[in-house]
Design a protein around this motif. Structure first.
Motif, short mmCIF file in Angstrom:
data_model
loop_
_atom_site.label_atom_id
_atom_site.label_comp_id
_atom_site.label_asym_id
_atom_site.label_seq_id
_atom_site.Cartn_x
_atom_site.Cartn_y
_atom_site.Cartn_z
N UNK A 160 0.34 1.68 8.01
CA UNK A 160 -0.76 2.12 7.15
C UNK A 160 -2.11 2.09 7.86
N UNK A 161 -2.43 1.03 8.64
CA UNK A 161 -3.71 1.07 9.37
C UNK A 161 -3.79 2.28 10.30
N UNK A 162 -2.70 2.58 11.00
CA UNK A 162 -2.71 3.74 11.90
C UNK A 162 -2.87 5.05 11.15
N UNK A 163 -2.24 5.17 9.97
CA UNK A 163 -2.37 6.39 9.18
C UNK A 163 -3.81 6.58 8.71
N UNK A 220 -10.12 -4.02 3.23
CA UNK A 220 -10.24 -4.41 4.64
C UNK A 220 -9.68 -3.33 5.56
N UNK A 221 -8.58 -2.70 5.17
CA UNK A 221 -7.97 -1.67 6.01
C UNK A 221 -8.87 -0.44 6.14
N UNK A 222 -9.55 -0.07 5.06
CA UNK A 222 -10.48 1.06 5.13
C UNK A 222 -11.62 0.77 6.10
N UNK A 223 -12.16 -0.43 6.02
CA UNK A 223 -13.25 -0.80 6.93
C UNK A 223 -12.75 -0.87 8.37
N UNK A 228 -16.78 4.32 5.97
CA UNK A 228 -17.99 3.70 5.45
C UNK A 228 -18.13 4.03 3.97
N UNK A 229 -19.02 3.33 3.29
CA UNK A 229 -19.26 3.51 1.85
C UNK A 229 -17.93 3.48 1.08
N UNK A 230 -17.11 2.50 1.41
CA UNK A 230 -15.77 2.42 0.81
C UNK A 230 -15.84 1.92 -0.64
N UNK A 231 -14.92 2.45 -1.45
CA UNK A 231 -14.80 2.04 -2.84
C UNK A 231 -13.32 1.84 -3.15
N UNK A 232 -12.99 0.72 -3.79
CA UNK A 232 -11.61 0.44 -4.18
C UNK A 232 -11.61 -0.03 -5.63
#
Length: 325
Positions: A160-163, A220-223, A228-232
């Motif tokens: 998933x991190x690589x994707x 954390x994975x998005x960052x 940037x400007x991540x929303x979960x």
């Protein structure tokens, strides 16, 4: 009487959606450093599900609902996109909820060719292009896409991190990624019932429900991937079934059966019967049906650009939070 039992009810936060009655009647082989899922098995499950067009269309209710919520998030972005990539599109759930005011072209990508072309004869409001793509090995050039959306597909990806890194690299500056995945509490009722039944009947347990991530991990994975400007945010959809048997039938028809590498190939009949009884005893509704909870994690991340808003320096505030409160 049986048809009445087959009626499903999706419970939403602010609305209730009644569903129709159901009548019964190129993947890369490159090894990964860490593998949880058998991608070839997952492809075969999706192929088998899409091959039965009538059955698979009846069970589109869950994926259509989540796709509608992903599309709403895309609509909230006040921008008209030229081309958007739908990663892990399946039979085409997001395309049902977009129009020409939102985007001009949707590229549907999925590892299952049969799923991609199940509804190829349907007409949509936007232009559609179909590509057979494995979510773990994206073919898109860097800085080439305006937006990528993905609904209920990335939870079957090993890396998933690589994707996520590949998705970000394919986006143009200020491009956006909007995704939805099953969260860790999905089907907790089924998971606990199967574990108790196997412990009782077989003196041990095996992974019967896919391992899933939680919202803090996704943030954390998005960052980590460079967004940037991540929303979960997290939502839950609860569907009622007559029993655990109908639930597992629908999961199979969706192509969402277990594909964990370490799974046992068969579930013994007496264990299955015990699990169904435990499910109804522990989690059953007053009307005799059983609930199935699907936790959905929604995520948004932006590819950084020169115009990306940055946080102000520490201590630069000109108003006291204490005064505001």
């Amino acid at each position: 009487m049986l048809s009445l039992w087959r009626q499903r009810l999706i419970t939403r936060t602010n609305a209730t959606l009644r569903l129709p009655l159901k009548s019964y009647s190129t993947v890369s082989s490159s090894p990964l450093a860490f593998q949880v899922f058998d991608r070839n098995v997952k492809k075969m499950q999706k192929d088998r599900a899409a091959s039965d067009k009538e059955e698979s269309r009846v069970v589109d209710y869950l994926k259509d609902e989540v796709a509608a919520r992903v599309s709403d998030r895309l609509l909230d972005i006040k921008r008209e996109f030229g081309t958007v990539v739908d990663l892990g599109s399946g039979c085409g759930h997001i395309v049902k909820h977009v129009d020409s005011d939102m985007l001009q072209k949707l590229i549907m990508c999925d590892m299952s060719e049969k799923a991609l072309y199940r509804d190829a004869d349907q007409n949509y409001e936007v232009n559609v292009e179909r590509q057979v793509v494995d979510e773990e090995y994206l073919p898109f050039k860097e800085n080439s896409l305006e937006a990528v959306v993905s609904s209920l597909s990335l939870n079957w990806v090993n890396d998933l991190p690589g994707a996520l890194i590949q998705i970000r690299q394919s986006l143009k500056p200020d491009g956006v990624f909007i995704g939805a995945m099953f969260g860790g509490d999905t089907l907790f009722e089924l998971r606990t019932s199967l574990q108790l039944a196997e412990t009782e009947r077989e003196s041990g347990i095996s992974p019967r429900v896919s391992p899933m991530t939680d919202s803090s991990d996704i943030s954390r994975l998005l960052s980590r991937a460079g967004f940037t400007l991540t929303t979960v945010d997290v939502d839950e959809i609860q569907v009622s079934y007559p029993s655990a048997f109908e639930l597992m039938d629908d999961l199979r028809a969706m192509g969402e059966s277990n594909a964990v590498l370490s799974r046992r190939p068969l579930l013994k009949r007496d264990t299955l019967l015990a699990a169904a009884s435990i499910y109804k005893e522990l989690h059953g509704n007053e009307d005799g049906s059983i609930p199935a909870t699907f936790q959905i994690i929604y995520m948004i991340g932006w590819e950084p650009s020169e115009t990306t808003p940055l946080p102000k320096k520490r201590g630069s505030a000109n108003a006291s939070l204490k005064d505001v409160l």
